[in-house]
Every structure is written in structure tokens, then in C-alpha cells.
Scaffold this active site. Structure first.
Site, mmCIF file in Angstrom:
data_model
loop_
_atom_site.group_PDB
_atom_site.id
_atom_site.type_symbol
_atom_site.label_atom_id
_atom_site.label_comp_id
_atom_site.label_asym_id
_atom_site.label_seq_id
_atom_site.Cartn_x
_atom_site.Cartn_y
_atom_site.Cartn_z
ATOM 1 C CB SER A 66 -48.281 34.220 0.941
ATOM 2 O OG SER A 66 -49.325 35.149 1.387
ATOM 3 C CG HIS A 108 -33.230 34.039 -0.005
ATOM 4 N ND1 HIS A 108 -32.291 33.170 0.342
ATOM 5 C CD2 HIS A 108 -34.158 33.316 -0.669
ATOM 6 C CE1 HIS A 108 -32.617 32.006 0.202
ATOM 7 N NE2 HIS A 108 -34.034 31.850 -0.406
ATOM 8 C CG ASP A 152 -38.011 32.002 -7.662
ATOM 9 O OD1 ASP A 152 -36.983 32.978 -7.374
ATOM 10 O OD2 ASP A 152 -37.973 30.978 -7.858
#
Length: 277
Positions: free
Chosen positions: A242, A138, A83
Site C-alpha cells: 500500500s 516505523h 521501504d
């Protein structure tokens, strides 16, 4: 510059100690403070009850409920690994990438000499994770892990102000690199650490209390070489916010029409697609 005067390593260690504390009063103050400031969507978290989290770090790296994200399983789509917000993207020209639309930095400095000639005709996408974002990383496309490494020593902030004011920011900070070969298009995933990021934790780490030094050694190990990973598999997670940079080996194989700068993306959504032959 002011950023050079801030003791980021020391600050990170102090805050990391507090963030990993299992003392009820410490974790409760930190978690409730974060919720009050950032108002994260806990309805999609595996645990909505903050009492179920062992520490602030445990809360910050919370997993999602099953079904919270729909993964685009098209054979041609690379999905967003995180995200976040697309803050930069473009062609890798003469071994150079762009930061904040104005600073150039060398691919070799970002990922090391092993990758020097892999991305001469490549493309990059930079995604910034805000503190409120889900912080697990992911796999964007099925493939095989061919290399894993850890680079860099500094821990500057990577927020938008820092991106616009600190040249070569990403090559200064600690970062991990995974090179993944696939039948469609080889790519690399760079996870960039930042100020107050406790660590970047690889998916194969089994020790929840591993030190920063131990995690760095795990990134440098050969334990996961030739490991098959599938789209949607967890690859790592940040302890605090980050940036992730995706590097694609051959830009001519990509359909870039769906890619928009400053676009908010969710893990599992289509990011770019392979061109249909």
C-alpha cells in the site's frame, strides 16, 4: 470505469482468508508463488526458512534481521518510515495535496476535520510500497502520539496505474492516521489500505487473529494517546502492499534538498531534515 466494477471488498476478504490460512499446502503454494514472481531478498529477513512462517500473511509481514537497516539517528533527520518509492511530494496549498502530479485532493478529506488548520503551511511526502517491499511501518522522528483514527471504506488498488487513473484515490480507501507531536516539528503519518490488503495493524494490537472490524476499533481507541515513540519504533504493518503519506506541519522548518521524486528509499534512511537555526 472498470475499477468500480471490481468487487474489491469481497476479493480482499477471500484472499485475506487464504493468506491467513495455516494449512501447510495453502501457505506453501502462496509463499513459493510470491517468491517466484517477486524474488524478495530473504537474506535480510529474520527467518530465511519459509517453513518457519505460520501463514502467507506471517511471511508477507516478516520482520528484518537486526542490522538489516541502519537508522539515521541525527537529531535533525526525519527517516523514511518504510521501504518504498517516493511518488509525490510538495507543499500543501489551500488545503490541497497532489496525486500522480495531476489530481488534487483535500487534506480535510484525507485526515478529517480535526486536522483542518494544522497543515496550512505544510508539506507532504507520498511513498508507495510495492509487493516486494518490507511492509512494516516505523516512526520517522521522536514524538508523542496525540491522535489515532481510522477513515474510509473502499479498497481500490494503489499501484501506479491506479494512481494515474483514479482521482482522489487516497481519500476513498481505508486508512489510519497517527498525529505525532515532537519538539522539532509536528507531523502525521497516514497509512492507506488497498485492494487485497487484509488490514492495517497498529503496533499496540496483541491479538494476531483480530478481525478487520476489531483492528478498526483499535485505531479509533484512545489506548495509545500520549504514548512516547522513538525513531525506528514500529508503528504498524500492512497485510499486503500500500501507501504511506507523511504530513509535516510547517514546511519552512524543513531542508528539502535531499528529497527526490521517484527515489527508492529504505526504512531508516534520511528522508528530509530540519533546517539548522
Amino acid at each position: 470505469m472498470m475499477h468500480k466494477l471490481i468487487p474489491n471488498i469481497l476479493l480482499t476478504r477471500i484472499l485475506g482468508f487464504l493468506a491467513s490460512s495455516k494449512l501447510k499446502i495453502v501457505k506453501t503454494i502462496l509463499i513459493k508463488g510470491f517468491i517466484a514472481i517477486y524474488k524478495p531478498n530473504l537474506n535480510e529477513a529474520l527467518y530465511e526458512d519459509i517453513r518457519k512462517y505460520e501463514s502467507y500473511n506471517d511471511f508477507f509481514t516478516r520482520k528484518l534481521k537486526e542490522g538489516s537497516r541502519i537508522i539515521d539517528n541525527s537529531d535533525t533527520s526525519f527517516t523514511s518510515p518504510v521501504d518504498g518509492e517516493i511518488v509525490d511530494h510538495g507543499f500543501i496549498e489551500e488545503g490541497q495535496l497532489i496525486q500522480a502530479k495531476k489530481f488534487k485532493y483535500a487534506l480535510e478529506d484525507l485526515v478529517g476535520k480535526n486536522y483542518k488548520n494544522l497543515y496550512d503551511e505544510g508539506y507532504f511526502i507520498t511513498i508507495y510500497l510495492a509487493p516486494t517491499d518490507y511492509h512494516r511501518i516505523h516512526c520517522p522522528f521522536d514524538g508523542k502520539i496525540m491522535d489515532s483514527q481510522h477513515l474510509g471504506t473502499s479498497l481500490y488498488s494503489v499501484n501506479k496505474k491506479a494512481q494515474e487513473s483514479i482521482p482522489k484515490l487516497y481519500v476513498k480507501n481505508e486508512r489510519s492516521v497517527l498525529q505525532i507531536d515532537s519538539e522539532g516539528l509536528n507531523y502525521s503519518l497516514v497509512s492507506v489500505g488497498a485492494s487485497v490488503v487484509g488490514s492495517i495493524v497498529p503496533f499496540w494490537s496483541v491479538d494476531k487473529n483480530a478481525s478487520r472490524k476489531q483492528l478498526i476499533e483499535e485505531w479509533k481507541s484512545v489506548a495509545m494517546l500520549n504514548e512516547q515513540v522513538r525513531k525506528g519504533d514500529e508503528l504498524a504493518h500492512f497485510k499486503m502492499g500500500s501507501t504511506v503519506i507523511l504530513l509535516f506541519e510547517d514546511s519552512s522548518k524543513l531542508d528539502l534538498d535531499s528529497l527526490i521524486e521517484n527515489k527508492l528509499v529504505k526504512f531508516g534512511e534520511r528522508l528530509v531534515s530540519l533546517r539548522k537555526i
